[in-house]
Design a protein around this motif. Structure first.
Motif, short mmCIF file in Angstrom:
data_model
loop_
_atom_site.label_atom_id
_atom_site.label_comp_id
_atom_site.label_asym_id
_atom_site.label_seq_id
_atom_site.Cartn_x
_atom_site.Cartn_y
_atom_site.Cartn_z
N GLY A 274 0.80 -1.23 0.00
CA GLY A 274 0.00 0.00 0.00
C GLY A 274 0.83 1.27 0.00
O GLY A 274 0.31 2.36 0.24
N ARG A 275 2.12 1.15 -0.30
CA ARG A 275 3.03 2.32 -0.24
C ARG A 275 2.62 3.43 -1.21
O ARG A 275 2.52 4.59 -0.83
CB ARG A 275 4.46 1.86 -0.53
N LEU A 276 2.39 3.05 -2.47
CA LEU A 276 2.08 4.03 -3.50
C LEU A 276 0.79 4.78 -3.18
O LEU A 276 0.74 6.01 -3.24
CB LEU A 276 1.97 3.31 -4.86
N LYS A 277 -0.23 4.03 -2.79
CA LYS A 277 -1.54 4.62 -2.51
C LYS A 277 -1.45 5.62 -1.34
O LYS A 277 -1.99 6.72 -1.38
CB LYS A 277 -2.53 3.50 -2.19
N ARG A 278 -0.71 5.22 -0.29
CA ARG A 278 -0.62 6.07 0.90
C ARG A 278 0.24 7.30 0.64
O ARG A 278 -0.01 8.38 1.19
CB ARG A 278 -0.08 5.25 2.08
N THR A 279 1.25 7.16 -0.20
CA THR A 279 2.09 8.33 -0.54
C THR A 279 1.25 9.34 -1.33
O THR A 279 1.33 10.55 -1.08
CB THR A 279 3.34 7.91 -1.34
#
Length: 353
Positions: A274-279
């Motif tokens: 979920g790194r991309l979404k949260r960034t």
């Protein structure tokens, strides 16, 4: 009726003493390279450093790492009330005791490390001022060894944020020396090539001024770089209203990939899943252009990023303790384990060989 003359306190001046150079010879003091020690012998320059602190008449001063005592003499001649000397190297103590005897009742010498010394008990309680008031009559001055200057200023900035350490007395001012390059980082504006984590952390908590440059040849032994005198005054209100640890984590992440887009560094705040979404969520909430480089971000953009990240941490309490480096370490470990278990077993003949 007559007006009685109020007796004026005579200005203090040190009695004739051996020069700093003579003290170095007398006690066989040699600058130690591993401690990044450099002595300043020119008393005109030490006077100039002390002048940057402001009016020290009847002030309480802490000098960090006085060494052979060049700046110490200039501080005493400025008419201070009390001078606390914190020196880690025992070789300098006898020379400092000589200065102490020349200024009876004015000097207190502590043989210790400034990184561990409890500064909250260093000065009399009556000097305390409210944070909103003018700074107290307390000053920190020091020609810092290069090896200790950056960790020490980060520690003191954390103290400013928490109003503890030397800042329990109020907005204590600091006048310190740094390598010219470090001073440029401390004072760099957004867009400047020297803009860094140090710029944001110091400027969000203090007014930081690069006062003047001392050429390397003024020191003994001569360092390979020039030295700058930097003055700090803590701000009444920090520019980012978040805990020190949170601000440091966000700022450190932004500058993690200094030459890439700020988006890339901010990704390191989040676990891989979920790194991309949260960034993207963080950037949108903060309303910051993800294609800006770290050094281009303004203080208000850092404030927006910290506020948005704090909101995300409040919603997911486990997020703040996430450590990108730790995750990388674990992945490396797993790859090693997988590699070692997937290698074909040796035959009996190969083992024998």
């Amino acid at each position: 009726f007559c007006l009685m003359a109020v007796p004026r306190k005579a200005a203090f001046h040190l009695p004739p003493l051996p020069t700093v150079g003579e003290i170095i010879k007398l006690f066989r003091l040699k600058a130690q390279k591993q401690l990044s020690q450099n002595f300043l012998l020119d008393l005109r320059l030490t006077d100039k450093i002390v002048k940057q602190a402001g009016d020290l008449k009847n002030a309480h001063v802490c000098e960090v790492g006085p060494g052979p005592g060049g700046i110490t003499r200039s501080i005493l001649n400025a008419g201070v009330e009390q001078l606390l000397l914190i020196e880690k190297d025992p070789r300098f103590i006898p020379g400092l005791q000589m200065l102490s005897e020349a200024a009876p009742g004015k000097v207190r010498i502590v043989h210790g490390d400034i990184l561990t010394y409890k500064m909250e008990k260093a000065f009399p309680k009556h000097l305390k001022k409210n944070w909103e008031d003018e700074p107290p009559d307390i000053h920190i001055i020091g020609n810092l060894p290069f090896s200790v200057s950056t960790p020490l200023i980060i520690k003191w900035l954390e103290n400013v944020s928490k109003k503890d350490g030397p800042f329990v007395y109020g907005r204590t001012q600091m006048t310190l020396t740094f390598q010219k390059e470090v001073a440029e980082r401390l004072t760099a504006n957004p867009g400047g090539k020297q803009r860094s984590r140090l710029s944001v952390m110091s400027q969000h908590l203090c007014t930081v001024e690069n006062r003047f440059i001392i050429p390397g040849q003024a020191f003994v032994p001569k360092p390979e770089v020039d030295v700058a005198v930097v003055h700090f005054t803590p701000l009444v209100q920090p520019k980012i209203q978040q805990p020190f640890e949170l601000v440091e984590k966000v700022v450190q992440s932004v500058f993690h990939f200094r030459r890439k887009y700020c988006f890339r560094g901010l990704e390191t705040l989040f676990p891989e899943s979920g790194r991309l979404k949260r960034t993207e969520q963080l950037m949108m909430t903060a309303n910051v252009d993800p294609t800006l480089r770290p050094f281009q971000l303004s203080m208000s953009q850092f404030r927006s990023l910290c506020d948005a990240y704090r909101k995300m941490c409040d919603e997911d309490p486990g997020l703040f303790v996430y450590n990108y480096r730790e995750e990388l370490k674990q992945k490396k470990k797993m790859r090693k384990i997988i590699k070692s278990t997937s290698e074909p077993e040796q035959t009996e003949e190969e083992n024998h060989l």
